[in-house]
Scaffold this motif. Sequence first.
Motif, PDB file in Angstrom:
ATOM      1  N   ASN A 243     -57.846   5.926 -33.973  1.00 61.32           N
ATOM      2  CA  ASN A 243     -57.701   4.911 -35.014  1.00 61.32           C
ATOM      3  C   ASN A 243     -58.974   4.093 -35.164  1.00 61.32           C
ATOM      4  OD1 ASN A 243     -55.112   4.982 -36.273  1.00 61.32           O
ATOM      5  ND2 ASN A 243     -54.184   4.412 -34.344  1.00 61.32           N
ATOM      6  N   ALA A 244     -59.554   3.697 -34.026  1.00 59.37           N
ATOM      7  CA  ALA A 244     -60.745   2.853 -34.074  1.00 59.37           C
ATOM      8  C   ALA A 244     -61.928   3.568 -34.700  1.00 59.37           C
ATOM      9  CB  ALA A 244     -61.101   2.378 -32.658  1.00 59.37           C
ATOM     10  N   SER A 245     -61.989   4.888 -34.595  1.00 58.45           N
ATOM     11  CA  SER A 245     -63.109   5.641 -35.157  1.00 58.45           C
ATOM     12  C   SER A 245     -62.826   6.130 -36.568  1.00 58.45           C
ATOM     13  CB  SER A 245     -63.427   6.839 -34.254  1.00 58.45           C
ATOM     14  OG  SER A 245     -62.317   7.718 -34.191  1.00 58.45           O
ATOM     15  N   GLY A 246     -61.772   5.601 -37.194  1.00 62.98           N
ATOM     16  CA  GLY A 246     -61.480   5.996 -38.569  1.00 62.98           C
ATOM     17  C   GLY A 246     -60.760   7.317 -38.669  1.00 62.98           C
ATOM     18  N   GLY A 247     -59.980   7.655 -37.652  1.00 58.53           N
ATOM     19  CA  GLY A 247     -59.330   8.958 -37.619  1.00 58.53           C
ATOM     20  C   GLY A 247     -58.042   8.994 -38.398  1.00 58.53           C
ATOM     21  N   ARG A 248     -57.055   9.741 -37.891  1.00 57.35           N
ATOM     22  CA  ARG A 248     -55.871  10.052 -38.696  1.00 57.35           C
ATOM     23  C   ARG A 248     -54.594   9.559 -38.046  1.00 57.35           C
ATOM     24  NH1 ARG A 248     -56.498  16.499 -37.607  1.00 57.35           N
ATOM     25  NH2 ARG A 248     -56.297  16.431 -35.372  1.00 57.35           N
ATOM     26  N   GLY A 249     -54.611   8.437 -37.380  1.00 54.81           N
ATOM     27  CA  GLY A 249     -53.422   7.924 -36.729  1.00 54.81           C
ATOM     28  C   GLY A 249     -52.600   7.021 -37.626  1.00 54.81           C
ATOM     29  N   THR A 250     -51.673   6.305 -37.003  1.00 57.30           N
ATOM     30  CA  THR A 250     -50.755   5.437 -37.728  1.00 57.30           C
ATOM     31  C   THR A 250     -51.488   4.368 -38.518  1.00 57.30           C
ATOM     32  OG1 THR A 250     -49.093   5.796 -36.011  1.00 57.30           O
ATOM     33  CG2 THR A 250     -48.791   3.897 -37.432  1.00 57.30           C
ATOM     34  N   PHE A 251     -52.450   3.720 -37.895  1.00 60.43           N
ATOM     35  CA  PHE A 251     -53.171   2.624 -38.534  1.00 60.43           C
ATOM     36  C   PHE A 251     -53.848   3.090 -39.816  1.00 60.43           C
ATOM     37  CE2 PHE A 251     -57.257   0.102 -38.603  1.00 60.43           C
ATOM     38  CZ  PHE A 251     -56.688  -1.028 -39.152  1.00 60.43           C
ATOM     39  N   GLN A 252     -54.582   4.210 -39.734  1.00 58.32           N
ATOM     40  CA  GLN A 252     -55.290   4.696 -40.910  1.00 58.32           C
ATOM     41  C   GLN A 252     -54.319   5.193 -41.977  1.00 58.32           C
ATOM     42  OE1 GLN A 252     -58.352   4.280 -41.450  1.00 58.32           O
ATOM     43  NE2 GLN A 252     -59.041   3.644 -39.446  1.00 58.32           N
ATOM     44  N   GLY A 253     -53.203   5.761 -41.555  1.00 59.22           N
ATOM     45  CA  GLY A 253     -52.220   6.219 -42.530  1.00 59.22           C
ATOM     46  C   GLY A 253     -51.609   5.072 -43.319  1.00 59.22           C
ATOM     47  N   LEU A 254     -51.276   3.969 -42.623  1.00 57.42           N
ATOM     48  CA  LEU A 254     -50.680   2.815 -43.280  1.00 57.42           C
ATOM     49  C   LEU A 254     -51.662   2.109 -44.201  1.00 57.42           C
ATOM     50  CD1 LEU A 254     -48.592   1.246 -40.368  1.00 57.42           C
ATOM     51  CD2 LEU A 254     -47.697   2.349 -42.416  1.00 57.42           C
ATOM     52  N   ARG A 255     -52.941   2.115 -43.846  1.00 61.98           N
ATOM     53  CA  ARG A 255     -53.899   1.345 -44.639  1.00 61.98           C
ATOM     54  C   ARG A 255     -54.489   2.155 -45.782  1.00 61.98           C
ATOM     55  NH1 ARG A 255     -59.584   0.781 -42.026  1.00 61.98           N
ATOM     56  NH2 ARG A 255     -59.363  -1.294 -42.896  1.00 61.98           N
ATOM     57  N   GLY A 256     -54.002   3.360 -46.050  1.00 58.02           N
ATOM     58  CA  GLY A 256     -54.465   4.060 -47.239  1.00 58.02           C
ATOM     59  C   GLY A 256     -54.554   5.562 -47.111  1.00 58.02           C
ATOM     60  N   GLY A 257     -54.444   6.096 -45.899  1.00 49.48           N
ATOM     61  CA  GLY A 257     -54.593   7.528 -45.729  1.00 49.48           C
ATOM     62  C   GLY A 257     -53.422   8.338 -46.252  1.00 49.48           C
ATOM     63  N   TYR A 258     -52.236   7.764 -46.156  1.00 50.07           N
ATOM     64  CA  TYR A 258     -51.017   8.441 -46.623  1.00 50.07           C
ATOM     65  C   TYR A 258     -50.891   8.208 -48.116  1.00 50.07           C
ATOM     66  CZ  TYR A 258     -46.071   9.901 -46.319  1.00 50.07           C
ATOM     67  OH  TYR A 258     -44.867  10.551 -46.455  1.00 50.07           O
ATOM     68  N   ARG A 259     -50.869   9.284 -48.910  1.00 51.68           N
ATOM     69  CA  ARG A 259     -51.063   9.148 -50.336  1.00 51.68           C
ATOM     70  C   ARG A 259     -50.086  10.000 -51.133  1.00 51.68           C
ATOM     71  NH1 ARG A 259     -55.746   6.858 -50.758  1.00 51.68           N
ATOM     72  NH2 ARG A 259     -56.062   7.375 -52.944  1.00 51.68           N
ATOM     73  N   TYR A 260     -49.989   9.651 -52.411  1.00 59.81           N
ATOM     74  CA  TYR A 260     -49.274  10.493 -53.362  1.00 59.81           C
ATOM     75  C   TYR A 260     -50.246  11.525 -53.939  1.00 59.81           C
ATOM     76  CZ  TYR A 260     -45.583   6.953 -53.311  1.00 59.81           C
ATOM     77  OH  TYR A 260     -44.579   6.101 -52.916  1.00 59.81           O
ATOM     78  N   ALA A 261     -49.758  12.728 -54.141  1.00 59.85           N
ATOM     79  CA  ALA A 261     -50.579  13.762 -54.760  1.00 59.85           C
ATOM     80  C   ALA A 261     -50.531  13.614 -56.273  1.00 59.85           C
ATOM     81  CB  ALA A 261     -50.081  15.148 -54.357  1.00 59.85           C
ATOM     82  N   LYS A 262     -51.579  14.102 -56.939  1.00 64.23           N
ATOM     83  CA  LYS A 262     -51.637  14.040 -58.396  1.00 64.23           C
ATOM     84  C   LYS A 262     -51.198  15.370 -59.016  1.00 64.23           C
ATOM     85  CE  LYS A 262     -55.146  10.545 -59.397  1.00 64.23           C
ATOM     86  NZ  LYS A 262     -56.441  10.286 -60.074  1.00 64.23           N
ATOM     87  N   PHE A 263     -50.548  15.265 -60.176  1.00 64.13           N
ATOM     88  CA  PHE A 263     -50.347  16.450 -60.995  1.00 64.13           C
ATOM     89  C   PHE A 263     -51.705  16.817 -61.592  1.00 64.13           C
ATOM     90  CE2 PHE A 263     -46.001  14.683 -61.187  1.00 64.13           C
ATOM     91  CZ  PHE A 263     -45.291  15.799 -60.776  1.00 64.13           C
ATOM     92  N   LEU A 264     -52.143  18.047 -61.415  1.00 65.20           N
ATOM     93  CA  LEU A 264     -53.488  18.428 -61.841  1.00 65.20           C
ATOM     94  C   LEU A 264     -53.681  18.253 -63.343  1.00 65.20           C
ATOM     95  CD1 LEU A 264     -54.153  21.596 -59.669  1.00 65.20           C
ATOM     96  CD2 LEU A 264     -54.936  19.255 -59.303  1.00 65.20           C
ATOM     97  N   ALA A 265     -52.680  18.560 -64.145  1.00 67.01           N
ATOM     98  CA  ALA A 265     -52.857  18.533 -65.595  1.00 67.01           C
ATOM     99  C   ALA A 265     -52.927  17.104 -66.129  1.00 67.01           C
ATOM    100  CB  ALA A 265     -51.725  19.300 -66.270  1.00 67.01           C
ATOM    101  N   SER A 266     -51.971  16.268 -65.749  1.00 64.89           N
ATOM    102  CA  SER A 266     -51.870  14.940 -66.344  1.00 64.89           C
ATOM    103  C   SER A 266     -52.646  13.877 -65.593  1.00 64.89           C
ATOM    104  CB  SER A 266     -50.400  14.515 -66.417  1.00 64.89           C
ATOM    105  OG  SER A 266     -49.881  14.355 -65.104  1.00 64.89           O
TER     106      SER A 266
END
Length: 470
Positions: free
Chosen positions: A412-435
């Motif tokens: 988390n401290a090195s900007g990795g993929r743990g809970t902290f980084q997921g909550l602060r923006g890493g966990y995302r919605y995917a986009k529809f490619l067309a729209s």
Amino acid sequence: MRTEALRTAHPLIIPPPMEVDGRLIAEIMPHQQEALESDARFKFPQWGRGGGKTVYGITELVSLAHQWPGEIGLVIAQTGPILEKWRIGKLEPYLRWFEKVNGYRIERRFRRTPFPRYELITGGEWWLLPSDHPDKIPGPDYAYGMIEEASTCLNQRAIWEALLPTFRARPEFTLILPTTPRPDSYIVQHCLERMREKDPDYWSSKEASYVNTFLDPEFWGLMKKELSLEMYQQEIEADMVAVEGAVYGRSFLADVCKGDLRGGNIMNFDPRKTTKREPSRYRLIGGVDWGKETSFVAIVQDVVADIDIIVDELCLDDMTIEMATVAITKRIREYPERLGLDMVQVWTDPNGKDWNKSLQRKVPGMCRVRWNWIGPTVKVAVGVEIIQRRLRDAEGNRRLFISKDVVAMPHNASGGRGTFQGLRGGYRYAKFLASGAFRPEPLKDGWFDHFMDAIRYPLANVHLKTIYQP
């Protein structure tokens, strides 16, 4: 070193002259110089907007063109229009600075067909290609390359896997990856993983935009006043926030800056001291998401204050379900001493239901914990909404916190993929490619979704009745 040899052969190439307010500047900034002097094969500068990424990247291209005459270098940007904008707005002005000071042009001519490319006086070429067509990457043997704003290019994994085998011209090839980092980027996460492993082929540094001493400091003060906190952190301080499409970013980051305690969702919490005073007030629950990277979280619930604190996490790479279960059970058995609490219940996805009973006989201590399975009735969107409300409701109340000890964990401290980084923006919605619109459910990216599911399983079930009761 490579740059020392270059200075001897071409003393005007490094550092590059630049014109600022009519003055010729013969020195570049220290962080750019550090990047130029690195002998690493992959160079990954994580610098904010205006931090000098473009000047460094083009300087490196010019240097490599002189070092390896006759070779082809590749430049990749997000799309064709963005690539042309970069060429006209950034590359061409730099080349004119170079010509004005050094007295000659590095490029012989620019050709548009059959694709954009520069023919160089060294006998080599620079090929310019967009990232929206990875199938066009294979071609000649490249000696060096650059992915401009690597974290925003399209089809990143496909680009990465198509590009690397083409660097056959030089065994010591160089790939430049200047970018403002984003947590949803495959290239960013790949490079961070290599940096955590201390891979000598990788070099990186992180610099905020205001390291650029050629810009007025008042400008950065204006940006801090006018930009939202999230955008300032992302674009100026080069923190991995990227709130566009973030599932929890805005709730989590409302008044948290770089992990400091400012009334946000990060908490100093010592469960051993707290639970010793009032043991009946607290209960310890967990969540597991099984997969190639099995993720486990432990959450302390304060039933009196109605708050949840994430106090531990565990990521288990490339383990079988049985191996991961052994590791998780071992961790759970440490909690009475580490946290002063016994694990009460663990929630997990349905994939674990079939093997749980057989493993209870094989894994010591597993039967002491009640294991629950999430059924199909608990929709992802419902669980996401519950967690969003726990992070911050409409009145600003916060019910879900993350322990500072978890924030300080190495990944988390090195900007990795743990809970902290997921909550602060890493966990995302995917986009529809067309729209370009966002999909209704979060992206299964194989990076952050495991930890976010591990949090959602217990919290959605614990709080479902209290929030959604008729």
